[in-house]
Design a protein around this motif. Structure first.
Motif, PDB file in Angstrom:
ATOM      1  N   ARG A   7       0.815  -1.225   0.000  1.00  0.00           N
ATOM      2  CA  ARG A   7       0.000   0.000   0.000  1.00  0.00           C
ATOM      3  C   ARG A   7       0.846   1.271   0.000  1.00  0.00           C
ATOM      4  O   ARG A   7       0.314   2.367   0.159  1.00  0.00           O
ATOM      5  CB  ARG A   7      -0.960   0.003   1.192  1.00  0.00           C
ATOM      6  CG  ARG A   7      -1.980  -1.124   1.156  1.00  0.00           C
ATOM      7  CD  ARG A   7      -3.039  -0.944   2.212  1.00  0.00           C
ATOM      8  NE  ARG A   7      -3.970  -2.057   2.260  1.00  0.00           N
ATOM      9  CZ  ARG A   7      -5.020  -2.197   1.472  1.00  0.00           C
ATOM     10  NH1 ARG A   7      -5.277  -1.285   0.550  1.00  0.00           N
ATOM     11  NH2 ARG A   7      -5.818  -3.250   1.584  1.00  0.00           N
ATOM     12  N   GLY A   8       2.151   1.138  -0.130  1.00  0.00           N
ATOM     13  CA  GLY A   8       3.011   2.305  -0.288  1.00  0.00           C
ATOM     14  C   GLY A   8       3.163   3.156   0.948  1.00  0.00           C
ATOM     15  O   GLY A   8       3.336   4.382   0.845  1.00  0.00           O
ATOM     16  N   LEU A   9       3.128   2.540   2.122  1.00  0.00           N
ATOM     17  CA  LEU A   9       3.242   3.320   3.355  1.00  0.00           C
ATOM     18  C   LEU A   9       4.557   4.076   3.424  1.00  0.00           C
ATOM     19  O   LEU A   9       4.599   5.235   3.847  1.00  0.00           O
ATOM     20  CB  LEU A   9       3.091   2.400   4.570  1.00  0.00           C
ATOM     21  CG  LEU A   9       3.208   3.065   5.951  1.00  0.00           C
ATOM     22  CD1 LEU A   9       2.185   4.180   6.098  1.00  0.00           C
ATOM     23  CD2 LEU A   9       3.029   2.043   7.057  1.00  0.00           C
ATOM     24  N   TRP A  10       5.643   3.429   2.988  1.00  0.00           N
ATOM     25  CA  TRP A  10       6.946   4.090   3.087  1.00  0.00           C
ATOM     26  C   TRP A  10       7.050   5.290   2.139  1.00  0.00           C
ATOM     27  O   TRP A  10       7.822   6.224   2.410  1.00  0.00           O
ATOM     28  CB  TRP A  10       8.069   3.087   2.821  1.00  0.00           C
ATOM     29  CG  TRP A  10       8.197   2.106   3.947  1.00  0.00           C
ATOM     30  CD1 TRP A  10       7.882   0.783   3.931  1.00  0.00           C
ATOM     31  CD2 TRP A  10       8.640   2.386   5.284  1.00  0.00           C
ATOM     32  NE1 TRP A  10       8.100   0.213   5.156  1.00  0.00           N
ATOM     33  CE2 TRP A  10       8.568   1.169   6.008  1.00  0.00           C
ATOM     34  CE3 TRP A  10       9.089   3.532   5.931  1.00  0.00           C
ATOM     35  CZ2 TRP A  10       8.926   1.083   7.349  1.00  0.00           C
ATOM     36  CZ3 TRP A  10       9.447   3.447   7.274  1.00  0.00           C
ATOM     37  CH2 TRP A  10       9.370   2.241   7.969  1.00  0.00           C
ATOM     38  N   PHE A  11       6.290   5.284   1.065  1.00  0.00           N
ATOM     39  CA  PHE A  11       6.248   6.470   0.202  1.00  0.00           C
ATOM     40  C   PHE A  11       5.711   7.668   0.974  1.00  0.00           C
ATOM     41  O   PHE A  11       6.229   8.791   0.866  1.00  0.00           O
ATOM     42  CB  PHE A  11       5.352   6.199  -1.018  1.00  0.00           C
ATOM     43  CG  PHE A  11       5.013   7.445  -1.800  1.00  0.00           C
ATOM     44  CD1 PHE A  11       5.915   8.000  -2.684  1.00  0.00           C
ATOM     45  CD2 PHE A  11       3.779   8.078  -1.628  1.00  0.00           C
ATOM     46  CE1 PHE A  11       5.602   9.154  -3.397  1.00  0.00           C
ATOM     47  CE2 PHE A  11       3.460   9.224  -2.338  1.00  0.00           C
ATOM     48  CZ  PHE A  11       4.376   9.761  -3.221  1.00  0.00           C
TER      49      PHE A  11
END
Length: 362
Positions: A333-337
């Motif tokens: 889900r692209g949390l680190w983005f």
């Protein structure tokens, strides 16, 4: 000089704009966590913390700049680092990331939560499917207790530690934790093979009796409730409510205020109902797609806590705990983005703050 004046004004405006974005994100995260608190409190606190973080970076920059006369540069650097740790790393970055992540993913999480929960309710609404699920849970519980008892018996006969030693007691405590009851111990008459077998036979009978009692109390009661259609109306009412919510989202995918408080209540009631009848689902009842089995099982495990996946997303604490615990809901889900974006917004604000309030030109 005119160029420098324009740069200062531009930097002040840019700093103010980035501060508003950052403080909005922090405020939104805290308000999701504590919705009953007045939002103005969060705004005041976050603005103060953002300004303090900006001052912390300025202390570090000025202390490292040979063109700026600074007393006690080492102390200022240390102070700036402490300020950044307290007000930026610990407070601002996690909350800002949470807001960006929540806004980008909550609709998708909600849709999955509704679909999985509705599917579980439909399983309960069908008597035969519900019976199969409860029977599977009952068998799994029985097997788990049997395996734990085997561990106890193995420790009693362990050649390296024969008899009722600490290892056997620890294995028994683990069994009792799963069984949910205390088993009366048996005194080892003598530490011989015959004595140990006698202990295992008597204690094993007590464990089996407790297991049967526990299964009757939980699983047989669930089967009786299904047969008598207990809670059937509540189950069907929640299925209808979820169907209505799903229809609303489908008809207005971009123009809806979901998840609302009412939707969260529907999910919480549904989790409670499911938790009354299910421990967990075997693969054959979970999903027809293997890649979906893990999140489905995770959802069912959460039904026992009555904390919905949607509600978990509202909590900055739960989101970060879930991330570090490897919760499947956060994978892909692209949390680190959003972590990187949150850092970039704040760092840009700190840079413009330094330019806007620089002590001297160089």
């Amino acid at each position: 000089m005119e160029k420098n004046g324009f740069m200062k004004i531009f930097s002040m405006v840019a700093f103010a704009a980035l501060m508003v974005i950052s403080c909005w994100a922090t405020t939104a995260s805290l308000h999701l966590l504590l919705p009953d608190w007045p939002v103005i409190i969060f705004w005041v606190v976050t603005i103060v913390f953002f300004v303090l973080s900006s001052l912390g970076t300025k202390l570090i920059v000025d202390s490292c700049n040979k063109y700026v006369d600074t007393e006690h540069p080492g102390r200022n650097i240390a102070g700036g680092i402490v300020i950044l740790l307290l007000f930026w790393v610990i407070f601002s970055i996690p909350t800002n990331t949470h807001t960006f992540f929540y806004k980008s993913t909550i609709k998708d999480v909600l849709i999955q939560d509704l679909a999985n929960t509705k599917s579980r309710l439909q399983d309960l609404a069908d008597d035969q499917t519900a019976k199969r699920i409860i029977d599977a849970d009952k068998a799994a519980f029985s097997n788990k207790i049997d395996n734990l008892w085997k561990n106890v018996a193995l420790e009693v006969n362990n050649p390296g530690n024969l008899g009722w030693a600490d290892a056997a007691e620890q294995a028994m405590l683990q069994l009792e934790a799963e069984l949910g009851t205390k088993i009366q111990r048996v005194k080892l008459r003598n530490n011989t093979h015959q004595g140990r077998q006698e202990l295992i036979e008597i204690l094993g009978g007590r464990v089996e009796e407790a297991k049967q009692s526990r299964m009757k109390e939980i699983y047989d009661a669930r089967l009786a409730a299904i047969a008598s259609h207990k809670s059937k109306k509540d189950i069907n009412d929640n299925i209808k409510a979820i169907t209505t919510i799903e229809k609303k989202i489908k008809e207005h995918p971009e123009k809806n205020d979901e998840p609302t408080v009412a939707t969260d209540h529907v999910l919480t009631r549904s989790y409670t109902l499911i938790g009354e009848y299910m421990d967990y689902l075997q693969n054959e009842f979970g999903s027809t797609h293997k890649e979906e089995l893990i999140p489905v099982q995770e959802n069912v495990r959460l039904y026992k806590t009555n904390v919905t996946q949607t509600s978990k997303m509202r909590s900055v604490i739960d989101v970060w705990k879930g991330l570090f615990a490897g919760d499947p809901i956060y994978k892909g889900r692209g949390l680190w983005f959003w972590v990187i974006l949150a850092i970039m917004v704040d760092v840009a604000g700190f840079i413009f703050f330094d330019i806007a309030f620089r002590k001297r030109e160089y």
